[in-house]
Every structure is written in structure tokens, then in C-alpha cells.
Design a protein around this motif. Structure first.
Motif, PDB file in Angstrom:
ATOM      1  N   UNK A  15       0.801  -1.286   0.117  1.00  0.00           N
ATOM      2  CA  UNK A  15      -0.047  -0.034  -0.075  1.00  0.00           C
ATOM      3  C   UNK A  15       0.845   1.163  -0.051  1.00  0.00           C
ATOM      4  N   UNK A  16       2.072   1.291   0.794  1.00  0.00           N
ATOM      5  CA  UNK A  16       2.844   2.277   0.498  1.00  0.00           C
ATOM      6  C   UNK A  16       3.326   2.596  -0.782  1.00  0.00           C
ATOM      7  N   UNK A  17       3.545   1.601  -1.488  1.00  0.00           N
ATOM      8  CA  UNK A  17       4.399   1.579  -2.838  1.00  0.00           C
ATOM      9  C   UNK A  17       3.131   2.407  -3.570  1.00  0.00           C
ATOM     10  N   UNK A  18       1.867   2.007  -3.575  1.00  0.00           N
ATOM     11  CA  UNK A  18       0.702   2.445  -4.308  1.00  0.00           C
ATOM     12  C   UNK A  18       0.536   3.990  -3.898  1.00  0.00           C
ATOM     13  N   UNK A  19       0.580   4.291  -2.572  1.00  0.00           N
ATOM     14  CA  UNK A  19       0.514   5.538  -2.258  1.00  0.00           C
ATOM     15  C   UNK A  19       1.408   6.602  -2.948  1.00  0.00           C
ATOM     16  N   UNK A  20       2.531   5.986  -2.997  1.00  0.00           N
ATOM     17  CA  UNK A  20       3.985   6.729  -3.395  1.00  0.00           C
ATOM     18  C   UNK A  20       3.714   6.857  -5.139  1.00  0.00           C
ATOM     19  N   UNK A  21       2.906   6.024  -5.696  1.00  0.00           N
ATOM     20  CA  UNK A  21       2.730   6.242  -7.128  1.00  0.00           C
ATOM     21  C   UNK A  21       2.325   7.458  -7.518  1.00  0.00           C
ATOM     22  N   UNK A  22       1.369   8.072  -6.480  1.00  0.00           N
ATOM     23  CA  UNK A  22       0.420   9.236  -6.815  1.00  0.00           C
ATOM     24  C   UNK A  22       1.660  10.509  -6.707  1.00  0.00           C
ATOM     25  N   UNK A  23       2.322  10.620  -5.437  1.00  0.00           N
ATOM     26  CA  UNK A  23       3.191  11.681  -5.383  1.00  0.00           C
ATOM     27  C   UNK A  23       4.378  11.230  -4.108  1.00  0.00           C
ATOM     28  N   UNK A  24       5.576  11.880  -4.056  1.00  0.00           N
ATOM     29  CA  UNK A  24       6.388  11.700  -3.123  1.00  0.00           C
ATOM     30  C   UNK A  24       5.799  12.195  -1.750  1.00  0.00           C
ATOM     31  N   UNK A  25       6.027  11.518  -0.752  1.00  0.00           N
ATOM     32  CA  UNK A  25       5.670  12.009   0.309  1.00  0.00           C
ATOM     33  C   UNK A  25       6.484  11.927   1.571  1.00  0.00           C
ATOM     34  N   UNK A  26       6.514  12.845   2.587  1.00  0.00           N
ATOM     35  CA  UNK A  26       7.213  12.552   3.977  1.00  0.00           C
ATOM     36  C   UNK A  26       6.857  11.408   4.808  1.00  0.00           C
ATOM     37  N   UNK A  27       7.726  10.927   5.674  1.00  0.00           N
ATOM     38  CA  UNK A  27       7.440   9.726   6.548  1.00  0.00           C
ATOM     39  C   UNK A  27       6.196  10.024   7.252  1.00  0.00           C
ATOM     40  N   UNK A  28       5.917  11.377   7.758  1.00  0.00           N
ATOM     41  CA  UNK A  28       4.841  11.497   8.292  1.00  0.00           C
ATOM     42  C   UNK A  28       3.510  11.580   7.639  1.00  0.00           C
ATOM     43  N   UNK A  29       3.717  12.084   6.603  1.00  0.00           N
ATOM     44  CA  UNK A  29       2.496  11.957   5.582  1.00  0.00           C
ATOM     45  C   UNK A  29       2.022  10.696   5.302  1.00  0.00           C
ATOM     46  N   UNK A  30       2.881   9.597   5.063  1.00  0.00           N
ATOM     47  CA  UNK A  30       2.622   8.377   4.859  1.00  0.00           C
ATOM     48  C   UNK A  30       1.915   7.785   6.148  1.00  0.00           C
ATOM     49  N   UNK A  31       2.515   7.816   7.219  1.00  0.00           N
ATOM     50  CA  UNK A  31       2.019   7.305   8.581  1.00  0.00           C
ATOM     51  C   UNK A  31       0.527   7.698   8.780  1.00  0.00           C
ATOM     52  N   UNK A  32      -0.013   9.048   8.328  1.00  0.00           N
ATOM     53  CA  UNK A  32      -1.207   9.373   8.345  1.00  0.00           C
ATOM     54  C   UNK A  32      -2.047   8.634   7.756  1.00  0.00           C
ATOM     55  N   UNK A  33      -1.814   7.801   6.485  1.00  0.00           N
ATOM     56  CA  UNK A  33      -2.383   7.022   5.822  1.00  0.00           C
ATOM     57  C   UNK A  33      -2.812   5.697   6.411  1.00  0.00           C
ATOM     58  N   UNK A  34      -2.174   5.535   7.600  1.00  0.00           N
ATOM     59  CA  UNK A  34      -2.222   4.299   8.143  1.00  0.00           C
ATOM     60  C   UNK A  34      -2.561   4.279   9.625  1.00  0.00           C
ATOM     61  N   UNK A  35      -3.506   3.137  10.143  1.00  0.00           N
ATOM     62  CA  UNK A  35      -3.578   3.288  11.563  1.00  0.00           C
ATOM     63  C   UNK A  35      -2.536   2.522  12.104  1.00  0.00           C
ATOM     64  N   UNK A  36      -1.419   2.981  12.179  1.00  0.00           N
ATOM     65  CA  UNK A  36      -0.215   2.255  12.805  1.00  0.00           C
ATOM     66  C   UNK A  36       0.906   3.116  13.316  1.00  0.00           C
ATOM     67  N   UNK A  37       1.501   2.771  14.126  1.00  0.00           N
ATOM     68  CA  UNK A  37       2.514   3.717  14.709  1.00  0.00           C
ATOM     69  C   UNK A  37       3.837   4.102  13.635  1.00  0.00           C
ATOM     70  N   UNK A  38       3.969   5.404  14.009  1.00  0.00           N
ATOM     71  CA  UNK A  38       5.309   5.984  13.137  1.00  0.00           C
ATOM     72  C   UNK A  38       6.264   4.996  13.075  1.00  0.00           C
ATOM     73  N   UNK A  39       6.654   4.128  14.264  1.00  0.00           N
ATOM     74  CA  UNK A  39       7.830   3.189  14.412  1.00  0.00           C
ATOM     75  C   UNK A  39       7.692   2.167  13.498  1.00  0.00           C
ATOM     76  N   UNK A  40       6.458   1.744  13.372  1.00  0.00           N
ATOM     77  CA  UNK A  40       5.989   0.322  12.398  1.00  0.00           C
ATOM     78  C   UNK A  40       6.172   0.986  11.223  1.00  0.00           C
ATOM     79  N   UNK A  41       5.723   2.065  10.775  1.00  0.00           N
ATOM     80  CA  UNK A  41       5.848   2.461   9.261  1.00  0.00           C
ATOM     81  C   UNK A  41       7.415   2.686   9.010  1.00  0.00           C
TER      82      UNK A  41
END
Lengths: 87, 87
Positions: A15-41
Motif C-alpha cells: 500500500x505504501x508503494x501504491x500511495x507513493x505512485x501518486x506523489x512523493x511523501x514525507x514519512x509523517x504523511x505516509x504514517x497518516x494514511x495508516x492506523x499504525x505507529x510511526x515506528x512500524x511504518x
DNA sequence: TAGATATTTAGAATATCGTCTAATTATCTA
DNA sequence: TAGATAATTAGACGATATTCTAAATATCTA
């Protein structure tokens, strides 16, 4: 090839790969798309990075991630070689 | 897609696919190519079968396995969709 | 039918993986 | 410089995966 297949064998990482397909993102912005801790992401991003599936670039406090599509060529060739076709 | 990636995420299973590329083989003939018990190989064959990567056909006492390349099309499309290309 | 062969299934041991919390590092800004 | 923010690292825990041995099933053949 081992690291590549391992990296792809996880729904969160795909899913991270899929999200990055649309645009580059910061780690924090990626974290926001999941219900999971920043450490896990962060862990998943490390796996993707080690498999050369993503590129990381630090800008100030943030780290921006982008897809690295060059590795997909290896994967495509692996598939076609199994299919017994040239390309 | 989950089962497909999981099935591909193992060197033994990928080697089985590679071996089957050359010719269909019985379970026993596949076992001979590895230093692993028949039970373990049988398990791997089940995983590959459940992911539709191989087909199994029983002939007498033996079970012959063959590559099922149709699934690779899904994988190729998944890759190309990430790369942002049509096909 | 009895025994041999081919394969799978069951169950257990060990290793690996995904996730968490807490702590750490690096950078920004008041 | 102190505190806030962004991200990673460390260490632990539970779940899943891989492999093994032993047992079961199915088929062949003498």
C-alpha cells in the motif's frame, strides 16, 4: 531478488508503494494514511529502501520517500523468464 | 494478490517454479532437486498450488506439477500499474 | 491380498516477521 | 539555548512460517 520478494510480501508495504505512485511523501504523511505507529511504518520504509523499491531524501527535519521504479524491471524480467518469453 | 506474493517470498518455492519451467515433474522428481524432506517440498507445492502458480495432476501413484503462467499476467499488470504505464 | 512406493497430513520445534512502547537522534524556531 | 517536532532505533511480544519426524492415504504389482 530475495529482499525484493520479501519486501513485496506485506500488504502495508504494497500500500505504501501504491500511495507513493501518486506523489512523493514525507514519512509523517505516509504514517497518516495508516492506523499504525510511526515506528512500524518507519520499519516498513526501511525494508522497502533496502530492497531499492523506494528512495529516501532528507529535507530538513523530514524525510521524503519516492518510488524507485528501476527495480521493477528486474521483476518483470524474472517473470518473463519463467513464462519462457523473450521480453 | 496476497497469496501470490506470499508464495513467491521463499527461495525454495521460486526454485521449484524455475525447475518446472523446463518440464513438468512429479513431486518425487522435484524432491530430488533439493536437500529437504518430501514433506517440506509437499508443503511448498501446496502453497504454490493455492496461489495458482502451479497445476497438479494425479497420474497413478504420482502427482505431476506444471507451471501455471496465467497468474503472472496479474503480477505484470500490478507492476505496470505501479510504474504508471499502460501495459 | 500383502507389501512396496509416492505423496500428503499432523503435530511439534525453531526461526522470522510485524507491531508496539519507550528512548534516541536530528532539525527547526521562539 | 530550550523546547517542540519528525523520524528512527532498541527491545519485547505474539503471530506466522519453515522445517522436521512420524503417521496416514492412495496406488501399484507380485
Amino acid at each position: 531478488m530475495n529482499k525484493l520478494f520479501k519486501a513485496l510480501d506485506d500488504p502495508t508495504r504494497r500500500k505504501i508503494l501504491d500511495i507513493l505512485k501518486k506523489s512523493d511523501l514525507s514519512a509523517g504523511e505516509i504514517v497518516q494514511q495508516f492506523s499504525m505507529t510511526a515506528a512500524s511504518i518507519s520499519h516498513h520504509l526501511t525494508v522497502l529502501k533496502n530492497a531499492d523499491l523506494v528512495l529516501a531524501e532528507k529535507r530538513g527535519q523530514q524525510v521524503f520517500y519516492s518510488l524507485n521504479t528501476t527495480v521493477f524491471q528486474d521483476l518483470i524480467e524474472w517473470i518473463y523468464s519463467l513464462k519462457g518469453e523473450e521480453k
